[in-house]
Design a protein around this motif. Structure first.
Motif, PDB file in Angstrom:
ATOM      1  N   SER A  27       0.869  -1.318   0.184  1.00 35.11           N
ATOM      2  CA  SER A  27      -0.002  -0.034   0.077  1.00 35.11           C
ATOM      3  C   SER A  27       1.105   1.315   0.128  1.00 35.11           C
ATOM      4  CB  SER A  27      -0.839   0.073   1.173  1.00 35.11           C
ATOM      5  OG  SER A  27      -0.204   0.425   2.338  1.00 35.11           O
ATOM      6  N   ARG A  28       2.289   1.188   0.407  1.00 31.24           N
ATOM      7  CA  ARG A  28       2.920   2.346   0.439  1.00 31.24           C
ATOM      8  C   ARG A  28       3.997   2.388  -0.563  1.00 31.24           C
ATOM      9  NH1 ARG A  28       3.948   4.002   6.320  1.00 31.24           N
ATOM     10  NH2 ARG A  28       5.467   5.417   5.509  1.00 31.24           N
ATOM     11  N   GLU A  29       4.632   1.279  -1.177  1.00 29.45           N
ATOM     12  CA  GLU A  29       5.370   1.340  -2.189  1.00 29.45           C
ATOM     13  C   GLU A  29       5.049   0.591  -3.327  1.00 29.45           C
ATOM     14  OE1 GLU A  29       8.317   2.946  -1.667  1.00 29.45           O
ATOM     15  OE2 GLU A  29       7.899   3.464   0.139  1.00 29.45           O
ATOM     16  N   LYS A  30       5.891   0.403  -4.487  1.00 28.48           N
ATOM     17  CA  LYS A  30       5.352   0.080  -5.598  1.00 28.48           C
ATOM     18  C   LYS A  30       6.464  -1.492  -5.395  1.00 28.48           C
ATOM     19  CE  LYS A  30       5.261   0.206 -10.521  1.00 28.48           C
ATOM     20  NZ  LYS A  30       5.490   0.928 -12.072  1.00 28.48           N
ATOM     21  N   PHE A  31       5.816  -2.560  -5.278  1.00 32.16           N
ATOM     22  CA  PHE A  31       6.588  -3.811  -5.449  1.00 32.16           C
ATOM     23  C   PHE A  31       5.451  -4.552  -6.246  1.00 32.16           C
ATOM     24  CE2 PHE A  31       7.429  -2.270  -1.065  1.00 32.16           C
ATOM     25  CZ  PHE A  31       9.317  -2.179  -1.325  1.00 32.16           C
ATOM     26  N   TRP A  32       6.078  -5.807  -6.711  1.00 27.21           N
ATOM     27  CA  TRP A  32       5.469  -6.775  -7.285  1.00 27.21           C
ATOM     28  C   TRP A  32       5.481  -8.116  -6.431  1.00 27.21           C
ATOM     29  CZ3 TRP A  32       6.888 -11.639  -9.410  1.00 27.21           C
ATOM     30  CH2 TRP A  32       5.749 -12.417  -9.998  1.00 27.21           C
ATOM     31  N   LEU A  33       4.314  -8.377  -5.657  1.00 20.56           N
ATOM     32  CA  LEU A  33       4.264  -9.407  -4.981  1.00 20.56           C
ATOM     33  C   LEU A  33       4.294 -10.893  -5.993  1.00 20.56           C
ATOM     34  CD1 LEU A  33       3.709 -10.714  -2.280  1.00 20.56           C
ATOM     35  CD2 LEU A  33       1.147 -10.555  -2.638  1.00 20.56           C
ATOM     36  N   SER A  34       5.167 -11.745  -5.627  1.00 25.93           N
ATOM     37  CA  SER A  34       5.179 -12.944  -6.246  1.00 25.93           C
ATOM     38  C   SER A  34       4.012 -14.075  -5.873  1.00 25.93           C
ATOM     39  CB  SER A  34       6.591 -13.892  -6.036  1.00 25.93           C
ATOM     40  OG  SER A  34       6.690 -15.146  -6.432  1.00 25.93           O
ATOM     41  N   VAL A  35       3.631 -14.455  -6.969  1.00 29.95           N
ATOM     42  CA  VAL A  35       2.632 -15.524  -6.940  1.00 29.95           C
ATOM     43  C   VAL A  35       3.098 -17.033  -6.748  1.00 29.95           C
ATOM     44  CG1 VAL A  35       0.411 -16.467  -8.053  1.00 29.95           C
ATOM     45  CG2 VAL A  35       1.060 -14.084  -8.151  1.00 29.95           C
ATOM     46  N   SER A  36       2.827 -17.503  -5.812  1.00 32.27           N
ATOM     47  CA  SER A  36       3.436 -18.911  -5.531  1.00 32.27           C
ATOM     48  C   SER A  36       2.666 -20.007  -6.069  1.00 32.27           C
ATOM     49  CB  SER A  36       3.353 -19.407  -4.108  1.00 32.27           C
ATOM     50  OG  SER A  36       4.231 -18.609  -3.355  1.00 32.27           O
ATOM     51  N   ALA A  37       3.143 -21.173  -6.255  1.00 31.28           N
ATOM     52  CA  ALA A  37       2.613 -22.251  -7.084  1.00 31.28           C
ATOM     53  C   ALA A  37       2.271 -23.111  -5.724  1.00 31.28           C
ATOM     54  CB  ALA A  37       3.358 -22.958  -7.965  1.00 31.28           C
ATOM     55  N   THR A  38       0.982 -23.909  -5.907  1.00 28.71           N
ATOM     56  CA  THR A  38       0.453 -25.068  -4.875  1.00 28.71           C
ATOM     57  C   THR A  38      -0.206 -26.233  -5.458  1.00 28.71           C
ATOM     58  OG1 THR A  38      -0.323 -25.327  -2.828  1.00 28.71           O
ATOM     59  CG2 THR A  38      -1.716 -23.928  -4.346  1.00 28.71           C
ATOM     60  N   THR A  39      -0.094 -27.257  -4.752  1.00 28.13           N
ATOM     61  CA  THR A  39      -0.886 -28.319  -5.029  1.00 28.13           C
ATOM     62  C   THR A  39      -2.240 -28.627  -4.360  1.00 28.13           C
ATOM     63  OG1 THR A  39       0.277 -29.754  -3.525  1.00 28.13           O
ATOM     64  CG2 THR A  39       1.185 -29.687  -5.760  1.00 28.13           C
ATOM     65  N   ARG A  40      -2.438 -27.658  -3.531  1.00 26.14           N
ATOM     66  CA  ARG A  40      -3.702 -27.596  -2.764  1.00 26.14           C
ATOM     67  C   ARG A  40      -4.690 -27.052  -3.427  1.00 26.14           C
ATOM     68  NH1 ARG A  40      -5.588 -23.017  -1.358  1.00 26.14           N
ATOM     69  NH2 ARG A  40      -4.424 -21.119  -0.571  1.00 26.14           N
ATOM     70  N   ALA A  41      -6.024 -27.701  -3.288  1.00 24.00           N
ATOM     71  CA  ALA A  41      -7.362 -27.097  -4.094  1.00 24.00           C
ATOM     72  C   ALA A  41      -7.384 -25.686  -3.654  1.00 24.00           C
ATOM     73  CB  ALA A  41      -8.307 -27.762  -3.504  1.00 24.00           C
ATOM     74  N   PRO A  42      -8.090 -24.708  -4.771  1.00 26.98           N
ATOM     75  CA  PRO A  42      -8.362 -23.630  -4.499  1.00 26.98           C
ATOM     76  C   PRO A  42      -9.511 -23.092  -3.251  1.00 26.98           C
ATOM     77  CG  PRO A  42      -8.340 -23.866  -6.912  1.00 26.98           C
ATOM     78  CD  PRO A  42      -8.358 -25.196  -6.176  1.00 26.98           C
ATOM     79  N   ARG A  43      -9.345 -22.222  -2.520  1.00 26.75           N
ATOM     80  CA  ARG A  43     -10.102 -21.786  -1.454  1.00 26.75           C
ATOM     81  C   ARG A  43     -11.132 -20.743  -2.037  1.00 26.75           C
ATOM     82  NH1 ARG A  43      -5.483 -20.997   2.791  1.00 26.75           N
ATOM     83  NH2 ARG A  43      -5.164 -23.331   3.438  1.00 26.75           N
ATOM     84  N   LYS A  44     -12.373 -20.743  -1.399  1.00 27.37           N
ATOM     85  CA  LYS A  44     -13.373 -19.943  -2.015  1.00 27.37           C
ATOM     86  C   LYS A  44     -12.941 -18.452  -2.074  1.00 27.37           C
ATOM     87  CE  LYS A  44     -18.123 -18.437  -1.213  1.00 27.37           C
ATOM     88  NZ  LYS A  44     -19.320 -18.705  -0.710  1.00 27.37           N
ATOM     89  N   GLY A  45     -12.992 -17.904  -3.190  1.00 29.24           N
ATOM     90  CA  GLY A  45     -12.607 -16.397  -3.139  1.00 29.24           C
ATOM     91  C   GLY A  45     -11.206 -16.314  -3.962  1.00 29.24           C
ATOM     92  N   GLU A  46     -10.440 -17.539  -3.779  1.00 24.91           N
ATOM     93  CA  GLU A  46      -9.238 -17.397  -4.549  1.00 24.91           C
ATOM     94  C   GLU A  46      -9.226 -17.397  -6.061  1.00 24.91           C
ATOM     95  OE1 GLU A  46      -6.108 -19.203  -1.140  1.00 24.91           O
ATOM     96  OE2 GLU A  46      -7.035 -20.519  -2.819  1.00 24.91           O
ATOM     97  N   VAL A  47      -8.186 -16.649  -6.589  1.00 23.44           N
ATOM     98  CA  VAL A  47      -8.382 -16.431  -8.075  1.00 23.44           C
ATOM     99  C   VAL A  47      -6.941 -17.211  -8.724  1.00 23.44           C
ATOM    100  CG1 VAL A  47      -8.292 -15.102  -9.933  1.00 23.44           C
ATOM    101  CG2 VAL A  47      -9.600 -14.388  -8.010  1.00 23.44           C
ATOM    102  N   PRO A  48      -7.056 -18.278  -9.537  1.00 24.22           N
ATOM    103  CA  PRO A  48      -6.050 -18.969 -10.164  1.00 24.22           C
ATOM    104  C   PRO A  48      -5.131 -17.721 -10.811  1.00 24.22           C
ATOM    105  CG  PRO A  48      -7.985 -20.222 -10.604  1.00 24.22           C
ATOM    106  CD  PRO A  48      -8.276 -18.683 -10.079  1.00 24.22           C
TER     107      PRO A  48
END
Length: 107
Positions: A27-48
């Motif tokens: 919220s304060r600085e310009k960063f790119w947040l890395s997106v991790s990979a996982t083998t678990r199932a998506p939870r409600k509200g998560e976006v692939p």
């Protein structure tokens, strides 16, 4: 000549506040947040592709064999890891990158 980006690693156990700290930094600085990979199932509200890259265990293990992760770990029977290509590309383009990872991944 373009400067390379800064890699910031936020690591700690579940519930330590990594997510809260990440949100504050983003919220304060310009960063790119890395997106991790996982083998678990998506939870409600998560976006692939935004929350995680969801992979089968076979796909994940093949990526491990191909050295496609900066780090990876097995947590509670599921695999988690940071895809290497996206992070390196962003750093090479001068973007600052945050990795939000657990202790196993950081080690």
């Amino acid at each position: 000549m373009k400067n390379k980006g800064l890699l910031i690693v936020l690591s700690g156990p579940s519930g330590a506040g990594k997510g809260t700290l990440c949100k504050a930094l983003l919220s304060r600085e310009k960063f790119w947040l890395s997106v991790s990979a996982t083998t678990r199932a998506p939870r409600k509200g998560e976006v692939p592709g935004k929350s995680y890259y969801y992979l089968s265990k076979e796909e994940f293990k093949n990526k491990i064999l191909n050295n496609d992760f900066l780090e990876h770990a097995e947590v509670y029977g599921n695999f988690y890891g940071t895809p290497k290509s996206n992070v390196i590309e962003r750093l090479e383009n001068g973007e600052d990158v945050i990795l939000e990872i657990d202790i196993q991944g950081a080690l």
